[in-house]
Design an enzyme around this catalytic site. Structure first.
Site, mmCIF file in Angstrom:
data_model
loop_
_atom_site.group_PDB
_atom_site.id
_atom_site.type_symbol
_atom_site.label_atom_id
_atom_site.label_comp_id
_atom_site.label_asym_id
_atom_site.label_seq_id
_atom_site.Cartn_x
_atom_site.Cartn_y
_atom_site.Cartn_z
ATOM 1 N N ARG A 10 10.463 -8.013 15.609
ATOM 2 C CA ARG A 10 10.192 -7.583 14.235
ATOM 3 C C ARG A 10 10.705 -8.580 13.201
ATOM 4 O O ARG A 10 10.046 -8.812 12.192
ATOM 5 C CB ARG A 10 10.854 -6.224 13.951
ATOM 6 C CG ARG A 10 10.284 -5.061 14.705
ATOM 7 C CD ARG A 10 10.920 -3.773 14.228
ATOM 8 N NE ARG A 10 10.467 -3.415 12.876
ATOM 9 C CZ ARG A 10 11.006 -2.438 12.159
ATOM 10 N NH1 ARG A 10 12.036 -1.747 12.628
ATOM 11 N NH2 ARG A 10 10.521 -2.160 10.960
ATOM 12 N N ARG A 57 -6.153 1.060 3.821
ATOM 13 C CA ARG A 57 -4.996 1.560 3.083
ATOM 14 C C ARG A 57 -4.659 0.699 1.873
ATOM 15 O O ARG A 57 -4.171 1.218 0.869
ATOM 16 C CB ARG A 57 -3.787 1.708 4.013
ATOM 17 C CG ARG A 57 -3.348 0.455 4.780
ATOM 18 C CD ARG A 57 -2.379 0.878 5.875
ATOM 19 N NE ARG A 57 -1.790 -0.206 6.645
ATOM 20 C CZ ARG A 57 -2.335 -0.738 7.731
ATOM 21 N NH1 ARG A 57 -3.530 -0.327 8.151
ATOM 22 N NH2 ARG A 57 -1.708 -1.688 8.406
ATOM 23 N N GLN A 72 1.886 5.158 1.273
ATOM 24 C CA GLN A 72 2.167 5.651 2.631
ATOM 25 C C GLN A 72 0.863 5.893 3.394
ATOM 26 O O GLN A 72 -0.042 6.572 2.914
ATOM 27 C CB GLN A 72 2.955 6.954 2.572
ATOM 28 C CG GLN A 72 3.369 7.466 3.949
ATOM 29 C CD GLN A 72 3.835 8.910 3.918
ATOM 30 O OE1 GLN A 72 3.081 9.813 3.586
ATOM 31 N NE2 GLN A 72 5.102 9.118 4.259
ATOM 32 N N GLU A 106 -2.382 -6.933 7.540
ATOM 33 C CA GLU A 106 -1.053 -6.761 8.114
ATOM 34 C C GLU A 106 -0.914 -7.558 9.404
ATOM 35 O O GLU A 106 -1.902 -7.951 10.043
ATOM 36 C CB GLU A 106 -0.786 -5.268 8.358
ATOM 37 C CG GLU A 106 0.552 -4.924 8.994
ATOM 38 C CD GLU A 106 1.776 -5.406 8.216
ATOM 39 O OE1 GLU A 106 1.931 -6.638 8.049
ATOM 40 O OE2 GLU A 106 2.585 -4.553 7.811
ATOM 41 N N LYS A 145 7.887 3.656 16.739
ATOM 42 C CA LYS A 145 8.958 2.661 16.784
ATOM 43 C C LYS A 145 10.091 3.079 17.713
ATOM 44 O O LYS A 145 10.667 2.236 18.420
ATOM 45 C CB LYS A 145 9.469 2.398 15.367
ATOM 46 C CG LYS A 145 8.442 1.691 14.498
ATOM 47 C CD LYS A 145 8.893 1.565 13.053
ATOM 48 C CE LYS A 145 7.790 0.923 12.217
ATOM 49 N NZ LYS A 145 8.147 0.850 10.777
ATOM 50 N N HIS A 155 0.825 -1.208 0.000
ATOM 51 C CA HIS A 155 0.000 0.000 0.000
ATOM 52 C C HIS A 155 0.861 1.261 0.000
ATOM 53 O O HIS A 155 2.035 1.249 0.395
ATOM 54 C CB HIS A 155 -0.915 0.012 1.229
ATOM 55 C CG HIS A 155 -0.164 -0.020 2.527
ATOM 56 N ND1 HIS A 155 0.393 1.104 3.097
ATOM 57 C CD2 HIS A 155 0.142 -1.054 3.348
ATOM 58 C CE1 HIS A 155 1.008 0.775 4.221
ATOM 59 N NE2 HIS A 155 0.874 -0.532 4.400
#
Length: 209
Positions: A114, A60, A11, A87, A98, A9
């Site tokens: 991650r 998105r 941004q 996701e 983050k 997708h």
């Protein structure tokens, strides 16, 4: 020969804020819309249009898919929304910046969550968990139209794209974990009748975030 195009997708607002967006249903930014339209225009210039298009169920990817299809197919095709492409669920990391997460849990711990294959963040999914839902979708929904010579578009997310490419390119776990997908940057596969890859082309549009 058939064509498969995989696109992350454009941004999103979560990307722009530097968050672990995960399952949060955030919209595209204006830059994300521009990236998505640009991706569609580049594909149209390559002479690509689609017979079937899939997105995740999150806004998105749906909007990115529609923006691409508007360039390649006009308004003749609507994305099929599939939760298998959603996701990664980041659990307790969802919605957290983050850098804030690294300060709270430590950089090494967050990096394991991650990028290890089987260790999930607290309350979330590992990449192995994602592959367990994405690979059956690939086999049952994407491969059959490719075997019929159709052109297929899949718009997904950074982590689900890892699993899609793992299945398509027959990647090792190490190579799967190394994949980074810029926003709205198509990967175009020309696929043979035995599902082997004849040609692979990466079209850079957005950025890795």
């Amino acid at each position: 020969m058939s064509t498969l195009v995989i696109v992350r997708h454009g941004q999103s607002e979560g990307n722009a804020r530097g968050e672990f967006t995960g399952t949060s249903d955030v919209p595209l930014t204006q830059e994300g819309w521009s990236e998505s339209r640009r991706a569609g225009s580049l594909l149209a210039n390559l002479g690509i249009s689609f017979d079937i298009a899939f997105s995740s169920a999150l806004l998105r990817t749906v909007d990115t898919c529609r923006a691409i299809l508007n360039e390649t197919n006009g308004d003749l095709l609507e994305p099929i929304r599939r939760t298998e492409l959603n996701e990664r669920d980041y659990g307790q990391l969802t919605g957290i910046n983050k850098n804030v997460a690294r300060e709270r849990w430590g950089q090494d711990v967050v990096q394991v969550w991650r990028r290890s294959y089987s260790t999930p963040p607290p309350g979330g999914e590992s990449i192995r968990d994602i592959s367990a839902r994405v690979l059956p979708f690939l086999i049952s929904e994407v491969f059959p139209p490719l075997l019929r010579g159709k052109s297929v578009l899949v718009v997904a997310h950074g982590n689900t794209i890892r699993s899609l490419k793992q299945g398509i390119e027959r990647l090792t776990i190490q190579d799967t974990l190394a994949i980074e997908s810029p926003t709205a940057a198509p990967t175009v596969y020309r696929i043979a009748s035995d599902l082997s890859i004849i040609e692979k082309t990466n079209v850079l549009v957005g950025t890795v975030c």
